[in-house]
Design an enzyme around this catalytic site. Structure first.
Site: not given
Ligand SMILES: NC(=O)c1ccc[n+]([C@@H]2O[C@H](COP(=O)([O-])OP(=O)(O)OC[C@H]3O[C@@H](n4cnc5c(N)ncnc54)[C@H](O)[C@@H]3O)[C@@H](O)[C@H]2O)c1
Length: 281
Positions: A69-70, A72, A108, A133, A171
């Site tokens: 959760g968050g 993103s 991430s 982020y 990418r």
């Protein structure tokens, strides 16, 4: 059967994960947003992770937390602060108070996005976030390290590339993470005994990978997919020179309209873009 809380359960990654993990765990799903539908064995609890009372309620009585959760993508600092800093702290702290030992944290590739593409990196490199982020993901990794060392929690950090059925640009050939490889890595994170604090890359077995993922391999991860099978279908696109140089791609140069706020007495810089980097994740 282990009982596992998934935060951010209405989101993209959780939607893949729920499908792949169905039947293997008792899933407690939580999100701010409603859930599209519940499968057998799943329960749903609405929660705002930026409220400690909510975090305490949803972490009670589970064996493990998969914290997805968050916020993103890159965004305004206020959003990042609330969802990814306060929310992340609340999840770790609520898990500790409720004696939940195991937490999987969705970090991430953007926590290390300022490494150049020509450099192969492993789990021991120091962070090089490419955005607010990315900084919030480094915060989560550091929090995990603290809670492992100080409180004996078992923390499994996954620096996720891009979860999807197939990569859609060059990418993403390097950071592709197929849903079944995601499920395999998450299952290791939940079930592998003896984990204290581990960082692994959440990516498939991609020919063009930028990562030395030997730490995940050591823990038993054997990814089955390679993005290369999709390479021929990718239409070449011109990238911004900064994006093309670094692993984080457009997160290394794009800004939202709100941030960074101009310094007192200065005009807002016009280098900011209206384009959301969401599609570039
Ligand atoms: N999608 C990817 O490939 C990818 C890549 C790298 C990292 N990640 C990370 O994995 C996680 C899941 O990503 P995603 O693509 O599913 O994101 P998403 O935006 O689709 O889902 C995130 C979910 O979190 C919920 N949420 C946000 N703030 C909340 C709050 N305060 N309280 C409760 N719920 C809240 C949102 O409602 C949303 O459903 C995120 O932490 C993201 O940063 C994802």
């Amino acid at each position: 059967m282990k009982s596992v809380l998934i935060t951010g359960a209405s989101g993209e990654v959780a939607t893949h994960l729920r499908r792949e993990l169905a039947g293997n765990y008792k899933l407690r799903l939580s999100d701010l947003r409603p859930l599209a539908g519940k499968a057998k064995g799943e329960t749903y609890m609405k929660a705002d992770l930026s409220r400690m009372a909510d975090a305490l309620r949803i972490t009670k009585g589970v064996d493990a937390v998969v914290h997805l959760g968050g916020y993103s993508v890159e965004g305004a600092w206020e959003n990042i602060l609330q969802a990814n800093i306060e929310g992340c702290y609340n999840v770790f702290e609520a898990a500790r108070r409720n004696k939940v030992k195991r937490i999987l944290f969705a970090s991430s590739n953007h926590s290390v996005g300022f490494y150049p593409r020509k450099q192969r990196i492993d789990h021991r490199v120091y962070p090089k976030p490419d955005s607010r982020y990315g900084v919030s993901k480094v915060f989560g990794e550091a929090l995990g390290s603290l809670y492992a060392d100080k409180y004996g929690m078992e923390v499994f950090v996954m620096r996720i590339g891009k979860v999807s059925d197939k990569p859609i640009d060059k990418r993403r050939l390097s950071i592709h993470f197929s849903p079944r490889d995601l499920a395999q890595l998450v299952s290791i994170g939940i079930d592998k005994p003896g984990i204290r604090f581990e960082i692994v890359y959440g990516v498939s077995n991609n020919t063009r990978s930028w990562y030395d993922n030997s730490n995940a391999r050591r823990l038993g991860y054997r990814p089955r997919d390679d993005s290369e099978q999709h390479a021929a279908a990718i239409v070449p696109k011109k990238e911004h020179p900064t994006a093309a140089k670094y692993q984080g791609g457009s997160f290394t140069h794009l800004e939202t309209m709100q941030n960074p706020a101009p310094l007192p007495g200065k005009k807002a810089r016009r280098t900011v873009s209206r384009r959301s980097p969401r599609s570039a994740r």
